[in-house]
Design an enzyme around this catalytic site. Structure first.
Site, PDB file in Angstrom:
ATOM      1  N   ASN A 109       0.877  -1.201   0.175  1.00 16.58           N
ATOM      2  CA  ASN A 109       0.087   0.116  -0.057  1.00 16.58           C
ATOM      3  C   ASN A 109       0.696   1.154   0.097  1.00 16.58           C
ATOM      4  OD1 ASN A 109       0.519   0.791   2.859  1.00 16.58           O
ATOM      5  ND2 ASN A 109      -0.278  -1.218   3.202  1.00 16.58           N
ATOM      6  N   ASP A 162      -3.895  -6.302   5.136  1.00 13.06           N
ATOM      7  CA  ASP A 162      -5.303  -7.190   5.715  1.00 13.06           C
ATOM      8  C   ASP A 162      -5.278  -8.443   5.150  1.00 13.06           C
ATOM      9  OD1 ASP A 162      -5.976  -4.901   7.527  1.00 13.06           O
ATOM     10  OD2 ASP A 162      -7.187  -4.274   6.057  1.00 13.06           O
ATOM     11  N   PHE A 211      -4.063   3.400  14.860  1.00 10.25           N
ATOM     12  CA  PHE A 211      -4.656   4.313  13.848  1.00 10.25           C
ATOM     13  C   PHE A 211      -5.831   3.847  13.201  1.00 10.25           C
ATOM     14  CE2 PHE A 211      -1.657   7.774  13.021  1.00 10.25           C
ATOM     15  CZ  PHE A 211      -0.760   7.711  13.942  1.00 10.25           C
TER      16      PHE A 211
HETATM   17  N1  CTP Z   1      -3.530  -2.869  12.055  1.00  9.94           N
HETATM   18  C1  CTP Z   1      -2.972  -4.251  12.442  1.00  9.94           C
HETATM   19  N2  CTP Z   1      -2.952  -5.359  11.776  1.00  9.94           N
HETATM   20  C2  CTP Z   1      -3.654  -5.524  10.692  1.00  9.94           C
HETATM   21  C3  CTP Z   1      -4.331  -4.475   9.927  1.00  9.94           C
HETATM   22  C4  CTP Z   1      -4.311  -3.325  10.875  1.00  9.94           C
HETATM   23  O1  CTP Z   1      -2.139  -3.947  13.633  1.00  9.94           O
HETATM   24  N3  CTP Z   1      -3.533  -6.663  10.025  1.00  9.94           N
HETATM   25  C5  CTP Z   1      -3.752  -1.732  12.678  1.00  9.94           C
HETATM   26  C6  CTP Z   1      -3.096  -0.661  11.930  1.00  9.94           C
HETATM   27  O2  CTP Z   1      -1.515  -0.586  12.190  1.00  9.94           O
HETATM   28  C7  CTP Z   1      -3.938   0.361  12.520  1.00  9.94           C
HETATM   29  C8  CTP Z   1      -5.208  -0.264  13.102  1.00  9.94           C
HETATM   30  O3  CTP Z   1      -4.951  -1.845  13.167  1.00  9.94           O
HETATM   31  O4  CTP Z   1      -3.193   0.928  13.933  1.00  9.94           O
HETATM   32  C9  CTP Z   1      -6.319   0.074  12.022  1.00  9.94           C
HETATM   33  O5  CTP Z   1      -5.995  -0.111  10.810  1.00  9.94           O
HETATM   34  P1  CTP Z   1      -6.817   0.371   9.564  1.00  9.94           P
HETATM   35  O6  CTP Z   1      -6.067  -0.349   8.340  1.00  9.94           O
HETATM   36  O7  CTP Z   1      -7.520   1.621   9.786  1.00  9.94           O
HETATM   37  O8  CTP Z   1      -8.050  -0.685   9.751  1.00  9.94           O
HETATM   38  P2  CTP Z   1      -8.410  -2.274   9.693  1.00  9.94           P
HETATM   39  O9  CTP Z   1      -8.358  -2.754  11.070  1.00  9.94           O
HETATM   40  O10 CTP Z   1      -7.272  -2.975   8.820  1.00  9.94           O
HETATM   41  O11 CTP Z   1      -9.910  -2.416   9.258  1.00  9.94           O
HETATM   42  P3  CTP Z   1     -10.467  -2.022   7.676  1.00  9.94           P
HETATM   43  O12 CTP Z   1      -9.390  -2.111   6.741  1.00  9.94           O
HETATM   44  O13 CTP Z   1     -11.574  -2.823   7.848  1.00  9.94           O
HETATM   45  O14 CTP Z   1     -10.858  -0.409   8.087  1.00  9.94           O
END
Ligand code: CTP
Length: 391
Positions: free
Chosen positions: A209, A278, A323
């Site tokens: 990303n 993710d 975040f």
């Molecule tokens: N995060 C994490 N591990 C993952 C995905 C996200 O630790 N596999 C953490 C990120 O570092 C951030 C927080 O979770 O602090 C939120 O990440 P974000 O990308 O906004 O959301 P997601 O939890 O991935 O959910 P979505 O993509 O459905 O919005």
């Protein structure tokens, strides 16, 4: 803007690296500091007072008994009416004089009368740096609270290579900022994650990303500047490694999870600024995928949520900050993440902050706190997040 309106006496002594004091002056002034340069007589053999005074927009003091100079800024003012004294470059001679209480010219007299913190950036031949008397002088000065940055290792002007080079200017600048920053995070062990992760498709391709790592690196630097011990777990980023932090480079979400789980128990504060993938391809091909097929589908599977996992490991009352990157319903979605992941604070932002030097964030707390900030440089956002973490 830590340096804004700070008055800095900059002592320049006679080393070949004296020319670098010009760049240091330019950067200090750019960050809003008022720089009052002082040169030793030998420094004037290497660079001219005119260059320093042009860049600092201030007169350059060189002589102890200079009647015109003394009426404008006296040596006592240079020593006492300032927030910080930097000596860059600092020769073995000025270090020796300061350590042993000798005051036979303007700069050494200023150092004798100093009230503000003093930061030395040594620069000399590696043999001189290794000399026992010099090292004893450095120890003496440190024991009296003087600060040092560098010297660093590399090629020296005298033709040798070794330790003795003036520290890089950005490190001197960072050390100056640290010297002026209250150490309110002393004793804290801060774990910060930053950057994207890369999920391999084959040996040359990956899914990733647009995260640059700038927000996480800014948090790591701010925490360290405020006195914390910092571990920075970073996905691939082009940013230079911050000085003085334990740097743990990782690539995939799985590697990030392992590194975080390893460092979590020792941490008191965790800030997950990384954009962790993710999903990852279910298969990572061992050889390069050839373009034989007209259509290529890549099946993806979920990665583990690192932050959520850390929430379940929370045993010592660690403060957990995440975040939330959202394109829609920013606060509502961020609040959901706060609750679902068991966070103390969540920092909500939009894709506009990705790979940018600024970020507009809303900070939401478990206690209902909602702080909607204006767009700010990422180092200022970093300090605001740390301020909220301390409350
Ligand atoms: N995060 C994490 N591990 C993952 C995905 C996200 O630790 N596999 C953490 C990120 O570092 C951030 C927080 O979770 O602090 C939120 O990440 P974000 O990308 O906004 O959301 P997601 O939890 O991935 O959910 P979505 O993509 O459905 O919005």
């Amino acid at each position: 803007m830590i340096l804004k309106n700070k008055r800095i006496t900059l002592g320049v002594t006679g080393a070949i690296s004296a020319y670098k004091a010009l760049e240091l002056t330019r950067l200090l002034v750019k960050e809003g500091a008022e720089v009052c340069p002082v040169m030793t007589r030998s420094a004037t053999e290497f660079i001219t007072p005119l260059s320093l005074s042009t860049l600092s927009k201030n007169p350059v003091s060189t002589e102890l008994f200079d009647l015109t100079g003394e009426t404008k800024i006296s040596h006592i003012d240079l020593a006492q009416a300032c927030d910080l004294i930097i000596v860059a470059p600092a020769t073995a001679n000025i270090i020796g004089k300061a350590a042993n209480g000798l005051a036979d010219d303007l700069l050494s007299t200023i150092l004798m009368a100093a009230k503000a913190p003093v930061l030395f950036a040594p620069s000399m031949n590696s043999q001189m740096w290794a000399n026992g008397a010099l090292q004893e002088n450095v120890r003496k000065l440190k024991s009296r609270g003087c600060l040092f940055v560098g010297p660093s290792e590399g090629d020296l002007a005298c033709g040798y290579a070794g330790t003795g080079r003036l520290a890089p200017i950005d490190e001197i600048l960072e050390a100056a900022k640290e010297a002026l920053t209250p150490q309110d995070l002393k004793g804290e062990k801060v774990l910060v994650t930053a950057g994207p992760t890369r999920e391999p498709i084959d040996p040359v391709r990956y899914v990733s990303n647009a995260s640059s790592g700038k927000m996480g690196y800014a948090i790591a630097k701010a925490a360290r500047r405020r006195g914390a011990e910092v571990v920075l777990v970073s996905g691939p980023s082009f940013l230079p490694r911050p000085e003085g932090v334990t740097f743990v480079p990782v690539r995939s979400a799985e590697e990030m999870l392992d590194a975080c789980v390893r460092h979590f128990p020792q941490s008191t504060l965790v800030i997950m600024a990384a954009a962790v993938a993710d999903y990852r391809p279910t298969i990572s091909y061992p050889s390069k995928v050839k373009k034989d097929a007209r259509v290529l589908s890549i099946e993806m599977e979920r990665t583990e949520d690192v932050l959520k996992k850390l929430g379940t490991l929370k045993k010592k009352g660690q403060t957990l900050i995440g975040f939330a990157l959202e394109t829609d319903s920013l606060e509502e979605n961020a609040k959901k993440k706060l609750k679902d992941k068991g966070l103390d604070l969540v920092v909500a932002n939009t894709p506009a902050g990705l790979d940018s030097d600024t970020n507009q964030v809303t900070i939401l707390g478990r206690d209902g706190l909602v702080d909607r900030l204006t767009p700010l440089p990422k180092d200022e956002v970093a300090d605001m997040i740390l301020d909220k973490a301390l409350r």
